[in-house]
Motif scaffolding. Sequence first.
Motif, short mmCIF file in Angstrom:
data_model
loop_
_atom_site.label_atom_id
_atom_site.label_comp_id
_atom_site.label_asym_id
_atom_site.label_seq_id
_atom_site.Cartn_x
_atom_site.Cartn_y
_atom_site.Cartn_z
N GLU A 82 -33.57 61.53 -29.61
CA GLU A 82 -32.75 61.91 -30.75
C GLU A 82 -33.62 62.49 -31.87
O GLU A 82 -34.64 61.91 -32.23
CB GLU A 82 -31.97 60.70 -31.28
CG GLU A 82 -31.03 61.06 -32.39
CD GLU A 82 -30.23 59.87 -32.88
OE1 GLU A 82 -29.37 60.08 -33.72
OE2 GLU A 82 -30.49 58.74 -32.43
N VAL A 83 -33.21 63.63 -32.38
CA VAL A 83 -33.89 64.27 -33.51
C VAL A 83 -32.94 64.27 -34.70
O VAL A 83 -31.79 64.67 -34.58
CB VAL A 83 -34.29 65.72 -33.15
CG1 VAL A 83 -34.87 66.44 -34.37
CG2 VAL A 83 -35.26 65.75 -31.99
N ARG A 84 -33.42 63.81 -35.85
CA ARG A 84 -32.62 63.80 -37.08
C ARG A 84 -33.45 64.45 -38.18
O ARG A 84 -34.67 64.27 -38.23
CB ARG A 84 -32.25 62.38 -37.51
CG ARG A 84 -31.59 61.53 -36.45
CD ARG A 84 -30.29 62.07 -35.99
NE ARG A 84 -29.28 61.84 -37.02
CZ ARG A 84 -28.02 62.17 -36.87
NH1 ARG A 84 -27.61 62.73 -35.78
NH2 ARG A 84 -27.17 61.94 -37.82
N ILE A 85 -32.79 65.19 -39.05
CA ILE A 85 -33.46 65.86 -40.16
C ILE A 85 -32.84 65.36 -41.46
O ILE A 85 -31.63 65.42 -41.64
CB ILE A 85 -33.33 67.39 -40.04
CG1 ILE A 85 -33.93 67.85 -38.71
CG2 ILE A 85 -34.01 68.08 -41.23
CD1 ILE A 85 -33.72 69.30 -38.40
N PHE A 86 -33.69 64.85 -42.36
CA PHE A 86 -33.24 64.28 -43.61
C PHE A 86 -33.86 64.99 -44.80
O PHE A 86 -35.00 65.45 -44.72
CB PHE A 86 -33.63 62.79 -43.69
CG PHE A 86 -32.92 61.95 -42.68
CD1 PHE A 86 -31.65 61.46 -42.95
CD2 PHE A 86 -33.50 61.64 -41.47
CE1 PHE A 86 -30.98 60.67 -42.02
CE2 PHE A 86 -32.85 60.86 -40.53
CZ PHE A 86 -31.58 60.38 -40.82
N THR A 87 -33.12 65.02 -45.90
CA THR A 87 -33.65 65.54 -47.15
C THR A 87 -34.52 64.47 -47.81
O THR A 87 -34.54 63.32 -47.36
CB THR A 87 -32.52 65.92 -48.13
OG1 THR A 87 -31.85 64.72 -48.53
CG2 THR A 87 -31.55 66.89 -47.52
N ARG A 88 -35.18 64.84 -48.89
CA ARG A 88 -35.98 63.86 -49.64
C ARG A 88 -35.14 62.71 -50.13
O ARG A 88 -35.62 61.59 -50.28
CB ARG A 88 -36.63 64.52 -50.86
CG ARG A 88 -37.77 65.37 -50.54
CD ARG A 88 -38.38 66.05 -51.73
NE ARG A 88 -38.01 65.52 -53.03
CZ ARG A 88 -38.56 65.91 -54.15
NH1 ARG A 88 -39.49 66.82 -54.15
NH2 ARG A 88 -38.17 65.41 -55.29
N ARG A 89 -33.88 62.96 -50.41
CA ARG A 89 -32.99 61.92 -50.93
C ARG A 89 -32.27 61.16 -49.84
O ARG A 89 -31.40 60.35 -50.12
CB ARG A 89 -31.99 62.53 -51.90
CG ARG A 89 -32.69 63.08 -53.11
CD ARG A 89 -31.73 63.63 -54.09
NE ARG A 89 -32.48 64.19 -55.21
CZ ARG A 89 -31.96 64.48 -56.36
NH1 ARG A 89 -30.67 64.28 -56.57
NH2 ARG A 89 -32.69 64.98 -57.31
#
Length: 51
Positions: free
Chosen positions: A19-26
């Motif tokens: 699983e690949v997830r991309i998150f912002t700084r927040r």
Amino acid sequence: MHEAKFDGYRSQIIIDNDEVRIFTRRGLDWTAKYRDLAAATKTIGRRECHH
């Protein structure tokens, strides 16, 4: 893995098994907004990513 910041967004890619997830700084999940990047990350595999 990191990418140069050209568009004003900074993000973090998390790879957990397949699983690949991309998150912002927040902490917002932007995986759906970066589907192509998430798919490309899956193809290179964990060994190619550095922390």
